[in-house]
Motif scaffolding. Structure first.
Motif, PDB file in Angstrom:
ATOM      1  N   GLY A 136       0.803  -1.224   0.000  1.00 33.35           N
ATOM      2  CA  GLY A 136       0.000   0.000   0.000  1.00 33.35           C
ATOM      3  C   GLY A 136       0.832   1.268   0.000  1.00 33.35           C
ATOM      4  N   ILE A 137       2.046   1.174  -0.527  1.00 30.64           N
ATOM      5  CA  ILE A 137       2.951   2.324  -0.561  1.00 30.64           C
ATOM      6  C   ILE A 137       2.918   2.942  -1.954  1.00 30.64           C
ATOM      7  CG2 ILE A 137       5.356   3.063  -0.385  1.00 30.64           C
ATOM      8  CD1 ILE A 137       5.760   0.707   1.561  1.00 30.64           C
ATOM      9  N   GLY A 138       2.605   4.222  -2.019  1.00 29.24           N
ATOM     10  CA  GLY A 138       2.582   4.924  -3.302  1.00 29.24           C
ATOM     11  C   GLY A 138       1.298   4.663  -4.061  1.00 29.24           C
ATOM     12  N   GLY A 139       1.280   5.065  -5.295  1.00 34.42           N
ATOM     13  CA  GLY A 139       0.110   4.851  -6.129  1.00 34.42           C
ATOM     14  C   GLY A 139      -0.936   5.932  -5.951  1.00 34.42           C
ATOM     15  N   ILE A 140      -1.920   5.902  -6.843  1.00 33.84           N
ATOM     16  CA  ILE A 140      -3.012   6.875  -6.826  1.00 33.84           C
ATOM     17  C   ILE A 140      -4.312   6.081  -6.737  1.00 33.84           C
ATOM     18  CG2 ILE A 140      -4.069   8.820  -8.034  1.00 33.84           C
ATOM     19  CD1 ILE A 140      -1.285   8.751  -9.695  1.00 33.84           C
ATOM     20  N   LYS A 141      -5.070   6.301  -5.673  1.00 39.61           N
ATOM     21  CA  LYS A 141      -6.283   5.517  -5.425  1.00 39.61           C
ATOM     22  C   LYS A 141      -7.521   6.219  -5.982  1.00 39.61           C
ATOM     23  CE  LYS A 141      -8.671   2.980  -1.829  1.00 39.61           C
ATOM     24  NZ  LYS A 141      -8.669   2.607  -0.412  1.00 39.61           N
ATOM     25  N   CYS A 142      -8.344   5.441  -6.671  1.00 44.77           N
ATOM     26  CA  CYS A 142      -9.603   5.950  -7.213  1.00 44.77           C
ATOM     27  C   CYS A 142     -10.628   6.020  -6.080  1.00 44.77           C
ATOM     28  CB  CYS A 142     -10.103   5.030  -8.326  1.00 44.77           C
ATOM     29  SG  CYS A 142     -11.700   5.508  -9.002  1.00 44.77           S
ATOM     30  N   ASP A 143     -11.213   7.203  -5.886  1.00 39.55           N
ATOM     31  CA  ASP A 143     -12.218   7.398  -4.834  1.00 39.55           C
ATOM     32  C   ASP A 143     -13.535   6.690  -5.152  1.00 39.55           C
ATOM     33  OD1 ASP A 143     -10.487   8.961  -3.342  1.00 39.55           O
ATOM     34  OD2 ASP A 143     -11.160  10.832  -4.282  1.00 39.55           O
ATOM     35  N   ILE A 144     -13.752   6.383  -6.414  1.00 39.97           N
ATOM     36  CA  ILE A 144     -15.016   5.771  -6.829  1.00 39.97           C
ATOM     37  C   ILE A 144     -15.024   4.263  -6.579  1.00 39.97           C
ATOM     38  CG2 ILE A 144     -16.582   5.365  -8.793  1.00 39.97           C
ATOM     39  CD1 ILE A 144     -15.451   8.062  -9.932  1.00 39.97           C
ATOM     40  N   GLY A 176     -11.844   2.309  -5.706  1.00 41.24           N
ATOM     41  CA  GLY A 176     -10.737   1.782  -4.916  1.00 41.24           C
ATOM     42  C   GLY A 176      -9.553   1.285  -5.725  1.00 41.24           C
ATOM     43  N   TYR A 177      -9.643   1.305  -7.052  1.00 38.84           N
ATOM     44  CA  TYR A 177      -8.523   0.905  -7.903  1.00 38.84           C
ATOM     45  C   TYR A 177      -7.303   1.770  -7.581  1.00 38.84           C
ATOM     46  CZ  TYR A 177      -5.682   0.731 -12.171  1.00 38.84           C
ATOM     47  OH  TYR A 177      -4.647   0.633 -13.064  1.00 38.84           O
ATOM     48  N   VAL A 178      -6.126   1.156  -7.574  1.00 42.88           N
ATOM     49  CA  VAL A 178      -4.895   1.901  -7.319  1.00 42.88           C
ATOM     50  C   VAL A 178      -4.020   1.840  -8.570  1.00 42.88           C
ATOM     51  CG1 VAL A 178      -2.838   2.102  -5.882  1.00 42.88           C
ATOM     52  CG2 VAL A 178      -4.993   1.362  -4.865  1.00 42.88           C
ATOM     53  N   ALA A 179      -3.677   3.020  -9.093  1.00 40.11           N
ATOM     54  CA  ALA A 179      -2.829   3.126 -10.283  1.00 40.11           C
ATOM     55  C   ALA A 179      -1.409   3.474  -9.860  1.00 40.11           C
ATOM     56  CB  ALA A 179      -3.377   4.193 -11.218  1.00 40.11           C
ATOM     57  N   SER A 180      -0.442   2.996 -10.628  1.00 38.63           N
ATOM     58  CA  SER A 180       0.953   3.267 -10.285  1.00 38.63           C
ATOM     59  C   SER A 180       1.484   4.546 -10.925  1.00 38.63           C
ATOM     60  CB  SER A 180       1.833   2.085 -10.680  1.00 38.63           C
ATOM     61  OG  SER A 180       1.736   1.854 -12.077  1.00 38.63           O
ATOM     62  N   THR A 181       0.807   5.043 -11.955  1.00 33.76           N
ATOM     63  CA  THR A 181       1.242   6.277 -12.612  1.00 33.76           C
ATOM     64  C   THR A 181       0.053   7.199 -12.848  1.00 33.76           C
ATOM     65  OG1 THR A 181       0.922   5.419 -14.847  1.00 33.76           O
ATOM     66  CG2 THR A 181       3.097   5.052 -13.836  1.00 33.76           C
ATOM     67  N   ASN A 182       0.332   8.475 -13.087  1.00 34.05           N
ATOM     68  CA  ASN A 182      -0.730   9.448 -13.382  1.00 34.05           C
ATOM     69  C   ASN A 182      -1.465   9.074 -14.658  1.00 34.05           C
ATOM     70  OD1 ASN A 182      -0.398  11.124 -11.153  1.00 34.05           O
ATOM     71  ND2 ASN A 182       1.194  12.331 -12.154  1.00 34.05           N
ATOM     72  N   LYS A 210      -6.370   7.276 -17.346  1.00 30.38           N
ATOM     73  CA  LYS A 210      -7.030   6.319 -18.236  1.00 30.38           C
ATOM     74  C   LYS A 210      -8.139   5.598 -17.474  1.00 30.38           C
ATOM     75  CE  LYS A 210      -6.082   2.455 -21.329  1.00 30.38           C
ATOM     76  NZ  LYS A 210      -5.054   1.554 -21.873  1.00 30.38           N
ATOM     77  N   HIS A 211      -7.866   5.192 -16.256  1.00 29.09           N
ATOM     78  CA  HIS A 211      -8.864   4.509 -15.428  1.00 29.09           C
ATOM     79  C   HIS A 211     -10.062   5.417 -15.180  1.00 29.09           C
ATOM     80  CE1 HIS A 211     -10.766   2.226 -12.234  1.00 29.09           C
ATOM     81  NE2 HIS A 211     -10.808   3.355 -11.539  1.00 29.09           N
ATOM     82  N   GLN A 212      -9.815   6.683 -14.859  1.00 29.12           N
ATOM     83  CA  GLN A 212     -10.897   7.642 -14.580  1.00 29.12           C
ATOM     84  C   GLN A 212     -11.847   7.782 -15.771  1.00 29.12           C
ATOM     85  OE1 GLN A 212     -11.898   9.260 -11.838  1.00 29.12           O
ATOM     86  NE2 GLN A 212     -10.316   8.262 -10.638  1.00 29.12           N
TER      87      GLN A 212
END
Length: 143
Positions: free
Chosen positions: A116-124, A126-132, A137-139
């Motif tokens: 659970g270190i780093g990454g960007i979590k989707c508030d909708i 819970g998906y966690v992306a490793s890059t912007n 793209k996920h959003q």
């Protein structure tokens, strides 16, 4: 004591140093035990450690391979050994230590998923992306 840039030689280290400064405009770090000289302080420290080791006065740090009996005094050499002999690249997780990845991006993904270190979590969702870019793209899937 011989100058490495010309034919000059001196009977002591200080005369050689004065010659280098006067004739070549450089201030080199000169070893007082041999003719080695450098401008790099880390290179000089490594060189002096070599002399201490020769004299049996320096503590030696040893790196051991966890897979075989190989051991060395060089971190670079142990990493190279693992990569060549055991097909392990030098991307080791500093959290769990045992996990070794083949690339920096694999290591980053491991840290995100396993620790659970780093990454960007989707508030909708819970998906966690490793890059912007992966996050953007996920959003777009959410509309």
């Amino acid at each position: 004591h011989a100058c490495e840039e010309c034919d000059f030689s001196a009977d002591n280290r200080e005369k050689l140093k004065r010659h280098i400064v006067k004739m070549h405009g450089k201030i080199d770090l000169l070893c007082d035990k041999c003719s080695f000289s450098t401008k790099n302080t880390m290179a000089m420290k490594r060189h002096l450690a070599f002399h201490l080791k020769e004299e049996g006065k320096a503590p030696v740090k040893e790196f051991r391979c966890r897979i075989c009996e190989f051991k060395t005094e060089s971190l670079k050499d142990i990493k190279q050994h693992k990569a060549v002999e055991h097909n392990i690249n030098a991307f080791t997780c500093d959290v769990c230590v045992e996990v070794v990845c083949t690339s920096a991006s694999d290591l980053r993904n491991h840290k995100i998923k396993a620790h659970g270190i780093g990454g960007i979590k989707c508030d909708i969702c819970g998906y966690v992306a490793s890059t912007n870019s992966a996050f953007n793209k996920h959003q777009s899937y959410h509309g």
